[in-house]
Design a protein around this motif. Structure first.
Motif, mmCIF file in Angstrom:
data_model
loop_
_atom_site.group_PDB
_atom_site.id
_atom_site.type_symbol
_atom_site.label_atom_id
_atom_site.label_comp_id
_atom_site.label_asym_id
_atom_site.label_seq_id
_atom_site.Cartn_x
_atom_site.Cartn_y
_atom_site.Cartn_z
ATOM 1 N N ALA A 43 0.849 -1.184 0.000
ATOM 2 C CA ALA A 43 0.000 0.000 0.000
ATOM 3 C C ALA A 43 0.887 1.238 0.000
ATOM 4 O O ALA A 43 1.896 1.296 0.702
ATOM 5 C CB ALA A 43 -0.922 0.011 1.212
ATOM 6 N N VAL A 44 0.493 2.217 -0.790
ATOM 7 C CA VAL A 44 1.225 3.476 -0.891
ATOM 8 C C VAL A 44 0.261 4.595 -0.514
ATOM 9 O O VAL A 44 -0.870 4.641 -1.011
ATOM 10 C CB VAL A 44 1.751 3.701 -2.330
ATOM 11 C CG1 VAL A 44 2.499 5.028 -2.426
ATOM 12 C CG2 VAL A 44 2.638 2.545 -2.767
ATOM 13 N N GLY A 45 0.689 5.486 0.361
ATOM 14 C CA GLY A 45 -0.175 6.583 0.776
ATOM 15 C C GLY A 45 0.623 7.828 1.073
ATOM 16 O O GLY A 45 1.847 7.784 1.218
ATOM 17 N N ARG A 86 -1.623 -1.950 8.024
ATOM 18 C CA ARG A 86 -2.245 -3.264 7.777
ATOM 19 C C ARG A 86 -1.562 -4.010 6.621
ATOM 20 O O ARG A 86 -1.535 -5.237 6.600
ATOM 21 C CB ARG A 86 -3.722 -3.064 7.450
ATOM 22 C CG ARG A 86 -4.489 -4.335 7.260
ATOM 23 C CD ARG A 86 -5.551 -4.454 8.332
ATOM 24 N NE ARG A 86 -6.450 -5.556 8.051
ATOM 25 C CZ ARG A 86 -6.306 -6.766 8.577
ATOM 26 N NH1 ARG A 86 -5.296 -7.012 9.395
ATOM 27 N NH2 ARG A 86 -7.161 -7.716 8.296
ATOM 28 N N ALA A 87 -1.036 -3.288 5.677
ATOM 29 C CA ALA A 87 -0.417 -3.899 4.495
ATOM 30 C C ALA A 87 0.896 -4.584 4.866
ATOM 31 O O ALA A 87 1.561 -4.212 5.836
ATOM 32 C CB ALA A 87 -0.157 -2.821 3.440
ATOM 33 N N GLY A 88 1.263 -5.555 4.063
ATOM 34 C CA GLY A 88 2.545 -6.228 4.255
ATOM 35 C C GLY A 88 3.714 -5.280 4.084
ATOM 36 O O GLY A 88 4.727 -5.384 4.771
ATOM 37 N N LEU A 89 3.571 -4.346 3.141
ATOM 38 C CA LEU A 89 4.570 -3.303 2.922
ATOM 39 C C LEU A 89 3.826 -1.984 2.774
ATOM 40 O O LEU A 89 3.090 -1.783 1.814
ATOM 41 C CB LEU A 89 5.410 -3.584 1.659
ATOM 42 C CG LEU A 89 6.455 -2.536 1.274
ATOM 43 C CD1 LEU A 89 7.494 -2.347 2.384
ATOM 44 C CD2 LEU A 89 7.143 -2.922 -0.039
ATOM 45 N N GLY A 90 3.983 -1.116 3.761
ATOM 46 C CA GLY A 90 3.345 0.198 3.742
ATOM 47 C C GLY A 90 4.373 1.253 3.379
ATOM 48 O O GLY A 90 5.392 1.392 4.058
ATOM 49 N N ILE A 91 4.087 1.982 2.300
ATOM 50 C CA ILE A 91 5.049 2.960 1.789
ATOM 51 C C ILE A 91 4.448 4.362 1.848
ATOM 52 O O ILE A 91 3.389 4.621 1.274
ATOM 53 C CB ILE A 91 5.444 2.629 0.335
ATOM 54 C CG1 ILE A 91 6.049 1.220 0.256
ATOM 55 C CG2 ILE A 91 6.410 3.679 -0.214
ATOM 56 C CD1 ILE A 91 6.259 0.708 -1.153
ATOM 57 N N ALA A 92 5.150 5.268 2.522
ATOM 58 C CA ALA A 92 4.765 6.677 2.573
ATOM 59 C C ALA A 92 5.387 7.365 1.361
ATOM 60 O O ALA A 92 6.600 7.296 1.160
ATOM 61 C CB ALA A 92 5.261 7.315 3.866
ATOM 62 N N PHE A 93 4.554 8.000 0.556
ATOM 63 C CA PHE A 93 5.024 8.655 -0.665
ATOM 64 C C PHE A 93 4.905 10.164 -0.508
ATOM 65 O O PHE A 93 3.798 10.713 -0.456
ATOM 66 C CB PHE A 93 4.211 8.178 -1.870
ATOM 67 C CG PHE A 93 4.624 8.809 -3.173
ATOM 68 C CD1 PHE A 93 5.835 8.482 -3.766
ATOM 69 C CD2 PHE A 93 3.809 9.737 -3.798
ATOM 70 C CE1 PHE A 93 6.223 9.061 -4.962
ATOM 71 C CE2 PHE A 93 4.181 10.327 -5.000
ATOM 72 C CZ PHE A 93 5.398 9.988 -5.579
ATOM 73 N N ASN A 94 6.058 10.832 -0.408
ATOM 74 C CA ASN A 94 6.080 12.289 -0.219
ATOM 75 C C ASN A 94 5.076 12.707 0.850
ATOM 76 O O ASN A 94 4.282 13.622 0.653
ATOM 77 C CB ASN A 94 5.832 13.027 -1.531
ATOM 78 C CG ASN A 94 6.973 12.820 -2.498
ATOM 79 O OD1 ASN A 94 8.136 12.828 -2.117
ATOM 80 N ND2 ASN A 94 6.647 12.608 -3.756
#
Length: 189
Positions: free
Chosen positions: A120-122, A133-141
């Motif tokens: 998940a990207v947010g 909750r995601a297996g890989l949580g990515i903060a984008f800017n």
């Protein structure tokens, strides 16, 4: 200092009476796609992935962005329209923080996956629980609060960097771009 639901409701009320055509104007004049978005989605799909755009924004925009980038599906809030004008209201349920987690769970389950299989990207506070909750949580800017809880943070404007966090190399991205005959990504302004 107000919650997402109240903030959204107040902002949408300000749109009451505007012609629906304002959406086309905003799309053409104010919305730009993040560089690397098409490459990210297309390369993921070429590797068997499923891409969903889940936004606290509005379907009148996400439907167009999803089509431009190639998402498999999209979910967002629905602005009510009447007689060619925006009504200043939004359909229930309002898609906010909890709905993003629900979407992650529902989509993963439908595809025979677990939330731990999801990337998940947010970029905003309403993405906190989804990234957790995601297996890989990515903060984008993203703002600091999101970067602090994410598994990874990207602070450059290129969405295809997500691929490198997944272990996909530049050659795979370029091959997918060339297969689609897309122009090379433009550098951000």
């Amino acid at each position: 200092e107000i919650d997402f639901r109240e903030s959204l409701t107040r902002r949408v009320a300000l749109l009451a009476g505007l012609p629906v055509s304002v959406i086309d104007e905003v799309m053409s004049a104010r919305i730009t796609l993040a560089p690397g978005g098409r490459e990210l989605v297309r390369t993921m799909k070429a590797h068997g992935g499923h891409a969903a755009l889940v936004s606290g924004g509005f379907t009148q925009f996400t439907s167009r962005v999803a089509a431009l980038i190639g998402f498999d599906e999209h979910r967002a809030n629905i602005l009510h329209e009447a007689d060619g004008r925006l009504a200043g209201t939004v359909a229930e349920p309002i898609l906010g923080k909890e709905a993003k987690v629900h979407a992650l769970d529902e989509i993963a389950g439908r595809l025979g996956k677990t939330p731990g299989d999801v990337i998940a990207v947010g970029d905003g506070a309403n993405d906190l629980d989804m990234l957790g909750r995601a297996g890989l949580g990515i903060a984008f800017n993203a703002k600091t609060v999101l970067r602090e809880v994410a598994d990874a943070a990207i602070s450059v404007p290129y969405l295809d960097v997500v691929l490198f966090l997944m272990g996909v190399g530049r050659g795979d991205v370029e091959r997918e771009r060339l297969t689609r005959s897309d122009p090379p990504p433009a550098a951000p302004a």
